[in-house]
Design a protein around this motif. Structure first.
Motif, PDB file in Angstrom:
ATOM      1  N   LEU A  19       0.814  -1.216   0.000  1.00  0.00           N
ATOM      2  CA  LEU A  19       0.000   0.000   0.000  1.00  0.00           C
ATOM      3  C   LEU A  19       0.845   1.263   0.000  1.00  0.00           C
ATOM      4  N   ARG A  20       2.116   1.131  -0.372  1.00  0.00           N
ATOM      5  CA  ARG A  20       2.976   2.302  -0.433  1.00  0.00           C
ATOM      6  C   ARG A  20       2.397   3.330  -1.407  1.00  0.00           C
ATOM      7  N   GLY A  21       2.286   4.562  -0.951  1.00  0.00           N
ATOM      8  CA  GLY A  21       1.751   5.620  -1.781  1.00  0.00           C
ATOM      9  C   GLY A  21       0.248   5.774  -1.710  1.00  0.00           C
ATOM     10  N   ARG A  22      -0.446   4.835  -1.072  1.00  0.00           N
ATOM     11  CA  ARG A  22      -1.899   4.913  -0.937  1.00  0.00           C
ATOM     12  C   ARG A  22      -2.260   5.682   0.345  1.00  0.00           C
ATOM     13  N   THR A  23      -3.489   6.161   0.379  1.00  0.00           N
ATOM     14  CA  THR A  23      -3.972   6.894   1.546  1.00  0.00           C
ATOM     15  C   THR A  23      -5.266   6.261   2.033  1.00  0.00           C
ATOM     16  N   ALA A  24      -5.483   6.318   3.341  1.00  0.00           N
ATOM     17  CA  ALA A  24      -6.634   5.622   3.926  1.00  0.00           C
ATOM     18  C   ALA A  24      -7.249   6.430   5.051  1.00  0.00           C
ATOM     19  N   LEU A  25      -8.566   6.335   5.160  1.00  0.00           N
ATOM     20  CA  LEU A  25      -9.321   6.856   6.300  1.00  0.00           C
ATOM     21  C   LEU A  25      -9.916   5.673   7.045  1.00  0.00           C
ATOM     22  N   VAL A  26      -9.677   5.624   8.353  1.00  0.00           N
ATOM     23  CA  VAL A  26     -10.286   4.603   9.213  1.00  0.00           C
ATOM     24  C   VAL A  26     -11.154   5.322  10.228  1.00  0.00           C
ATOM     25  N   THR A  27     -12.458   5.045  10.206  1.00  0.00           N
ATOM     26  CA  THR A  27     -13.346   5.680  11.175  1.00  0.00           C
ATOM     27  C   THR A  27     -13.454   4.840  12.442  1.00  0.00           C
ATOM     28  N   GLY A  28     -13.839   5.497  13.522  1.00  0.00           N
ATOM     29  CA  GLY A  28     -14.021   4.783  14.792  1.00  0.00           C
ATOM     30  C   GLY A  28     -12.731   4.239  15.352  1.00  0.00           C
ATOM     31  N   ALA A  29     -11.670   5.031  15.307  1.00  0.00           N
ATOM     32  CA  ALA A  29     -10.360   4.560  15.766  1.00  0.00           C
ATOM     33  C   ALA A  29      -9.900   5.377  16.972  1.00  0.00           C
ATOM     34  N   ARG A  42      -2.222  -2.113  10.572  1.00  0.00           N
ATOM     35  CA  ARG A  42      -1.930  -2.986   9.430  1.00  0.00           C
ATOM     36  C   ARG A  42      -1.753  -2.168   8.150  1.00  0.00           C
ATOM     37  N   LEU A  43      -2.642  -1.209   7.913  1.00  0.00           N
ATOM     38  CA  LEU A  43      -2.527  -0.371   6.721  1.00  0.00           C
ATOM     39  C   LEU A  43      -1.215   0.407   6.736  1.00  0.00           C
ATOM     40  N   ALA A  44      -0.859   0.944   7.898  1.00  0.00           N
ATOM     41  CA  ALA A  44       0.393   1.686   8.016  1.00  0.00           C
ATOM     42  C   ALA A  44       1.597   0.779   7.787  1.00  0.00           C
ATOM     43  N   ALA A  45       1.542  -0.438   8.319  1.00  0.00           N
ATOM     44  CA  ALA A  45       2.642  -1.390   8.126  1.00  0.00           C
ATOM     45  C   ALA A  45       2.813  -1.748   6.659  1.00  0.00           C
ATOM     46  N   TYR A  46       1.712  -1.708   5.900  1.00  0.00           N
ATOM     47  CA  TYR A  46       1.753  -2.013   4.469  1.00  0.00           C
ATOM     48  C   TYR A  46       2.169  -0.818   3.629  1.00  0.00           C
ATOM     49  N   GLY A  47       2.445   0.316   4.279  1.00  0.00           N
ATOM     50  CA  GLY A  47       2.980   1.469   3.554  1.00  0.00           C
ATOM     51  C   GLY A  47       2.036   2.623   3.360  1.00  0.00           C
ATOM     52  N   ALA A  48       0.774   2.494   3.772  1.00  0.00           N
ATOM     53  CA  ALA A  48      -0.203   3.555   3.546  1.00  0.00           C
ATOM     54  C   ALA A  48      -0.041   4.701   4.537  1.00  0.00           C
ATOM     55  N   SER A  49      -0.445   5.893   4.098  1.00  0.00           N
ATOM     56  CA  SER A  49      -0.661   7.010   5.012  1.00  0.00           C
ATOM     57  C   SER A  49      -2.100   6.899   5.507  1.00  0.00           C
ATOM     58  N   PRO A  83       8.771   5.188   5.616  1.00  0.00           N
ATOM     59  CA  PRO A  83       9.128   6.371   6.410  1.00  0.00           C
ATOM     60  C   PRO A  83       8.539   7.661   5.864  1.00  0.00           C
ATOM     61  N   ASP A  84       8.111   7.644   4.599  1.00  0.00           N
ATOM     62  CA  ASP A  84       7.519   8.844   4.021  1.00  0.00           C
ATOM     63  C   ASP A  84       6.010   8.931   4.252  1.00  0.00           C
ATOM     64  N   ALA A  85       5.414   7.871   4.785  1.00  0.00           N
ATOM     65  CA  ALA A  85       3.973   7.873   5.041  1.00  0.00           C
ATOM     66  C   ALA A  85       3.667   8.661   6.313  1.00  0.00           C
ATOM     67  N   ARG A  86       2.402   9.051   6.441  1.00  0.00           N
ATOM     68  CA  ARG A  86       1.990   9.877   7.576  1.00  0.00           C
ATOM     69  C   ARG A  86       0.795   9.256   8.294  1.00  0.00           C
ATOM     70  N   VAL A  87       0.687   9.593   9.582  1.00  0.00           N
ATOM     71  CA  VAL A  87      -0.482   9.204  10.370  1.00  0.00           C
ATOM     72  C   VAL A  87      -1.025  10.462  11.034  1.00  0.00           C
ATOM     73  N   LEU A  88      -2.278  10.768  10.750  1.00  0.00           N
ATOM     74  CA  LEU A  88      -2.925  11.951  11.295  1.00  0.00           C
ATOM     75  C   LEU A  88      -4.272  11.539  11.884  1.00  0.00           C
ATOM     76  N   ALA A  89      -4.892  12.447  12.633  1.00  0.00           N
ATOM     77  CA  ALA A  89      -6.169  12.108  13.268  1.00  0.00           C
ATOM     78  C   ALA A  89      -7.015  13.352  13.437  1.00  0.00           C
ATOM     79  N   GLY A  90      -8.328  13.133  13.530  1.00  0.00           N
ATOM     80  CA  GLY A  90      -9.232  14.240  13.770  1.00  0.00           C
ATOM     81  C   GLY A  90     -10.585  13.739  14.232  1.00  0.00           C
TER      82      GLY A  90
END
Length: 277
Positions: A19-29, A42-49, A83-90
């Motif tokens: 999932l490198r280069g992909r972006t994801a929204l997970v609700t209820g986290a 899991r998504l982050a481990a696979y390379g997603a932001s 390392p270039d992926a990001r994790v954000l929250a809101g």
């Protein structure tokens, strides 16, 4: 040249960051003990932001309580494979009809203007009962959050994301159609059943945009909501003698987000560990 060529040996070798280069929204986290957190890791481990949605007041009002959002974010960041992926929250109160579209826009902008993967994991806890106990308020509460918000999230996701491969939607159901049903949670079962029923229609609608739509029933998962004899009774109903852990459905959900699952859409998939109802 064969009409359907076999994958090359290179194609068959598993990419450690599918999932490198992909972006994801997970609700209820909003809880590290929850499925949403496990999926995000899991998504982050696979390379997603990953953008983590939370509604802390809901969990704070429950017996299990809520974690601080920064603690959840830190835990997901620890799992980052790229390392270039990001994790954000809101935050977001998805009972508000305007909130789903706003959340999709916010998440996409935070992750660079694009959103590939939507994991609709949120749900209302409590405010439910048997057929004799439920009332209109209970039904409306679950409808607004468990079903209406999910469909509006999917709608906003489809409107925002350019057509092309790699689009994913995963919704969550709860085994209400399996033997035994959920007679003590009529409002919740009704709304989760609606998501299972709409899965095929949504998948057909979004196929042309390169977005697959699937729904996962995780079965009973130990998210710290039950203890004592009731906990042991549920554990005994699994052939393995244990509850599902949050990472059990998370592995399936994260795989559905990869290109390996690109031919799977319109399915309601049970991940119940052989649970005997």
């Amino acid at each position: 040249m064969p009409r359907f060529p076999h994958p090359t040996p290179e194609d068959l070798r598993r990419d450690p960051l599918p999932l490198r280069g992909r972006t994801a929204l997970v609700t209820g986290a909003s809880r590290r003990a929850g499925i949403g957190h496990a999926v995000a890791r899991r998504l982050a481990a696979y390379g997603a932001s990953v953008y983590l949605h939370h509604h802390v007041p809901h969990d704070a009002a429950m017996p299990w309580g809520a974690d601080r959002p920064e603690e959840v974010v830190a835990s997901v960041r620890e799992a980052l494979g790229d390392p270039d992926a990001r994790v954000l929250a809101g935050p977001g109160d998805l009972s508000d009809p305007a909130a789903p579209a706003e959340l999709i826009t916010t998440a996409a902008e935070a992750l660079g203007g694009r959103l590939d993967i939507l994991i609709a994991n949120h749900a209302v806890s409590g405010s439910d009962g048997t057929l004799d106990e439920i009332d209109a308020t209970m039904l409306d509460t679950h409808w607004a959050v468990d079903t209406r918000a999910v469909v509006l999230l999917v709608q906003a996701h489809a409107r925002l994301r350019p057509a092309g491969p790699g689009g994913r939607v995963v919704m969550m159901t709860s085994g209400q159609d399996i033997a035994g049903g959920m007679s003590g949670e009529i409002a919740y079962a009704l709304q989760k059943g609606a998501l299972a029923s709409i899965t095929r229609s949504l998948s057909t609608t979004l196929a042309g945009q390169g977005i697959t739509v699937n729904t996962v029933n995780p079965g009973p998962v130990d998210t710290d909501y039950l203890t004592g004899e009731a906990y042991e009774a549920v554990a005994a109903a699994f052939p393995a003698g244990r509850w599902g852990m949050p990472d059990d459905p998370a592995r399936l959900i994260a795989w559905l987000a990869t290109d390996e699952a690109g031919w799977i859409t319109g399915e309601v998939i049970n991940s119940e560990g052989g649970f005997q109802r």
